[in-house]
Design a protein around this motif. Structure first.
Motif, PDB file in Angstrom:
ATOM      1  N   GLU A 138    -100.598 -49.136 -41.881  1.00 40.72           N
ATOM      2  CA  GLU A 138     -99.235 -48.760 -41.491  1.00 40.72           C
ATOM      3  C   GLU A 138     -98.649 -47.683 -42.382  1.00 40.72           C
ATOM      4  O   GLU A 138     -97.852 -46.865 -41.943  1.00 40.72           O
ATOM      5  N   GLN A 139     -99.028 -47.713 -43.648  1.00 38.52           N
ATOM      6  CA  GLN A 139     -98.545 -46.690 -44.580  1.00 38.52           C
ATOM      7  C   GLN A 139     -99.665 -46.354 -45.544  1.00 38.52           C
ATOM      8  O   GLN A 139    -100.531 -47.187 -45.793  1.00 38.52           O
ATOM      9  N   GLY A 140     -99.579 -45.173 -46.116  1.00 38.14           N
ATOM     10  CA  GLY A 140    -100.632 -44.729 -47.012  1.00 38.14           C
ATOM     11  C   GLY A 140    -101.730 -44.069 -46.205  1.00 38.14           C
ATOM     12  O   GLY A 140    -101.574 -43.822 -45.005  1.00 38.14           O
ATOM     13  N   SER A 141    -102.829 -43.779 -46.875  1.00 37.18           N
ATOM     14  CA  SER A 141    -103.911 -43.044 -46.220  1.00 37.18           C
ATOM     15  C   SER A 141    -105.232 -43.766 -46.447  1.00 37.18           C
ATOM     16  O   SER A 141    -105.505 -44.232 -47.547  1.00 37.18           O
ATOM     17  N   LEU A 142    -106.008 -43.879 -45.394  1.00 41.35           N
ATOM     18  CA  LEU A 142    -107.342 -44.467 -45.511  1.00 41.35           C
ATOM     19  C   LEU A 142    -108.346 -43.532 -44.854  1.00 41.35           C
ATOM     20  O   LEU A 142    -108.351 -43.369 -43.633  1.00 41.35           O
ATOM     21  N   ARG A 143    -109.146 -42.892 -45.684  1.00 42.48           N
ATOM     22  CA  ARG A 143    -110.192 -42.008 -45.163  1.00 42.48           C
ATOM     23  C   ARG A 143    -111.536 -42.702 -45.334  1.00 42.48           C
ATOM     24  O   ARG A 143    -111.849 -43.234 -46.399  1.00 42.48           O
ATOM     25  N   VAL A 144    -112.319 -42.736 -44.272  1.00 40.63           N
ATOM     26  CA  VAL A 144    -113.648 -43.344 -44.298  1.00 40.63           C
ATOM     27  C   VAL A 144    -114.595 -42.360 -43.625  1.00 40.63           C
ATOM     28  O   VAL A 144    -114.318 -41.906 -42.500  1.00 40.63           O
ATOM     29  N   LEU A 145    -115.666 -42.006 -44.310  1.00 43.27           N
ATOM     30  CA  LEU A 145    -116.634 -41.053 -43.769  1.00 43.27           C
ATOM     31  C   LEU A 145    -115.922 -39.782 -43.282  1.00 43.27           C
ATOM     32  O   LEU A 145    -116.161 -39.309 -42.170  1.00 43.27           O
ATOM     33  N   ASP A 146    -115.035 -39.295 -44.136  1.00 43.91           N
ATOM     34  CA  ASP A 146    -114.323 -38.036 -43.873  1.00 43.91           C
ATOM     35  C   ASP A 146    -113.407 -38.061 -42.663  1.00 43.91           C
ATOM     36  O   ASP A 146    -113.081 -37.020 -42.106  1.00 43.91           O
ATOM     37  N   ASP A 165    -116.749 -34.979 -53.495  1.00 46.17           N
ATOM     38  CA  ASP A 165    -116.918 -34.696 -52.075  1.00 46.17           C
ATOM     39  C   ASP A 165    -117.784 -35.748 -51.384  1.00 46.17           C
ATOM     40  O   ASP A 165    -117.907 -35.747 -50.176  1.00 46.17           O
ATOM     41  N   THR A 166    -118.381 -36.649 -52.159  1.00 44.15           N
ATOM     42  CA  THR A 166    -119.262 -37.641 -51.540  1.00 44.15           C
ATOM     43  C   THR A 166    -118.562 -38.984 -51.348  1.00 44.15           C
ATOM     44  O   THR A 166    -119.206 -39.978 -51.058  1.00 44.15           O
ATOM     45  N   SER A 167    -117.257 -39.027 -51.489  1.00 45.80           N
ATOM     46  CA  SER A 167    -116.551 -40.289 -51.294  1.00 45.80           C
ATOM     47  C   SER A 167    -116.708 -40.764 -49.853  1.00 45.80           C
ATOM     48  O   SER A 167    -116.509 -40.006 -48.918  1.00 45.80           O
ATOM     49  N   VAL A 168    -117.072 -42.028 -49.713  1.00 39.08           N
ATOM     50  CA  VAL A 168    -117.226 -42.616 -48.379  1.00 39.08           C
ATOM     51  C   VAL A 168    -115.934 -43.298 -47.953  1.00 39.08           C
ATOM     52  O   VAL A 168    -115.547 -43.266 -46.793  1.00 39.08           O
ATOM     53  N   VAL A 169    -115.263 -43.918 -48.910  1.00 36.96           N
ATOM     54  CA  VAL A 169    -113.966 -44.557 -48.645  1.00 36.96           C
ATOM     55  C   VAL A 169    -112.959 -44.016 -49.652  1.00 36.96           C
ATOM     56  O   VAL A 169    -113.247 -43.979 -50.858  1.00 36.96           O
ATOM     57  N   ILE A 170    -111.816 -43.578 -49.164  1.00 38.97           N
ATOM     58  CA  ILE A 170    -110.705 -43.234 -50.059  1.00 38.97           C
ATOM     59  C   ILE A 170    -109.446 -43.913 -49.530  1.00 38.97           C
ATOM     60  O   ILE A 170    -108.882 -43.499 -48.516  1.00 38.97           O
ATOM     61  N   ALA A 171    -109.060 -44.992 -50.203  1.00 38.95           N
ATOM     62  CA  ALA A 171    -107.821 -45.687 -49.851  1.00 38.95           C
ATOM     63  C   ALA A 171    -106.752 -45.253 -50.828  1.00 38.95           C
ATOM     64  O   ALA A 171    -106.947 -45.305 -52.037  1.00 38.95           O
ATOM     65  N   ASP A 172    -105.646 -44.798 -50.297  1.00 34.65           N
ATOM     66  CA  ASP A 172    -104.552 -44.289 -51.128  1.00 34.65           C
ATOM     67  C   ASP A 172    -103.266 -44.993 -50.699  1.00 34.65           C
ATOM     68  O   ASP A 172    -102.712 -44.699 -49.646  1.00 34.65           O
TER      69      ASP A 172
END
Ligand code: ADP
Ligand code: MG
Length: 261
Positions: free
Chosen positions: A65-73, A9-16
């Motif tokens: 453009e594709q995929g998911s990039l979550r930064v600071l939730d 739950d503490t991920s700051v960046v999640i690039a998928d």
């Protein structure tokens, strides 16, 4: 399982599977990376492999453009409303970017302003702080990077290493939650590299979450938690920094590390 991997739950960046390109040129071709709070994630790789573009995606300067990039939730650049994703407004982008500090190879200081004015500027104009608050913050951050005596000089009166430390102080003054460094020492004369790395190391020890594109292998080994090797728009090797440096699995990683060591 390490303590770190339990704190998902503490991920700051999640690039998928992040993809983006310029016109017909695919620059990022499915980047996966997770950076936890307090982690120092180092990125290496040949020129043109997409490292800078990836950092620019993290702070929303480029659009995935594709995929998911979550930064600071947050899903960078998009928010869900009425069951659909909508692009962020300029204001939303601006708010988001105040949480993300960025330091470039070229320091981009304002030449006509003094050092302390450079560190105050965004605090007043972007964060809306009073001059008094911004001044006190600038004094504190300049002390942190060891430049208190130089506060009233102009950038050209400082060495490249000192100017880069001003750029770091300027970013820190905004109280970012994550710091992105794009080859911060690559433009410096060799004898000025260490003073910048020392400041970055202290920042890491203070617990700052950092994503650092660097070819300073000594820094990656000593300070980096993880190391990712970019090639042709993907991460071809990722692991604990020491493990990748001591025993690279991929031939391209081995060749690349040999070329920068
Ligand atoms: P790195 O930082 O690893 O050297 P970059 O992310 O800067 O790589 O660039 C990756 C690729 O994207 C390169 O081929 C570069 O020419 C291309 N590129 C970067 N920015 C742009 C742009 N604004 N327009 C077109 N192509 C770009
Ligand atoms: Mg680059």
């Amino acid at each position: 399982m390490s303590e770190r991997s339990e704190r998902l739950d503490t991920s700051v960046v999640i690039a998928d599977q992040v993809r983006m390109g310029f016109g017909d040129v695919e620059v990022l071709r499915g980047v996966d990376l997770e950076v936890d709070a307090g982690e120092v994630a180092c990125i290496v790789g040949p020129s043109g492999s997409g490292k800078s573009t990836f950092l620019r995606c993290i702070n929303g300067l480029e659009t995935v453009e594709q995929g998911s990039l979550r930064v600071l939730d947050q899903q960078v650049g998009f928010e869900l409303g009425n069951g659909k994703y909508h692009p962020w407004s300029a204001k939303r982008f601006a708010t988001f970017r105040t949480d993300i500090g960025m330091v470039f190879q070229r320091f981009n200081l304002f030449a006509h302003q003094s050092v302390i004015e450079n560190v105050m500027c965004a605090q007043v104009q972007v964060a809306g702080r009073s001059k008094k608050v911004a001044h006190d913050e600038a004094v504190a951050q300049l002390e942190r990077v060891g430049l208190s005596e130089h506060a009233h000089k102009k950038p050209h009166q400082l060495s490249g290493g000192q100017q880069q430390r001003v750029a770091i102080a300027r970013a820190l003054a905004m109280h970012p939650k994550v710091m992105l460094f794009d080859e911060p020492t690559s433009a410096l004369d060799p004898e000025l590299v260490d003073e910048v790395l020392v400041v970055m190391k202290a920042l890491a020890e203070d617990g700052m979450t950092m994503v650092v594109v660097t070819h300073e292998i000594g820094f990656a080994r000593e300070v980096g938690d993880t190391l990712s090797m970019f090639a042709d728009g993907v991460i071809i090797e990722h692991g604990r920094a020491r493990d990748v440096l001591d025993d690279p699995q991929h031939e391209r990683t081995r060749n690349f590390l040999a070329s920068v060591r």
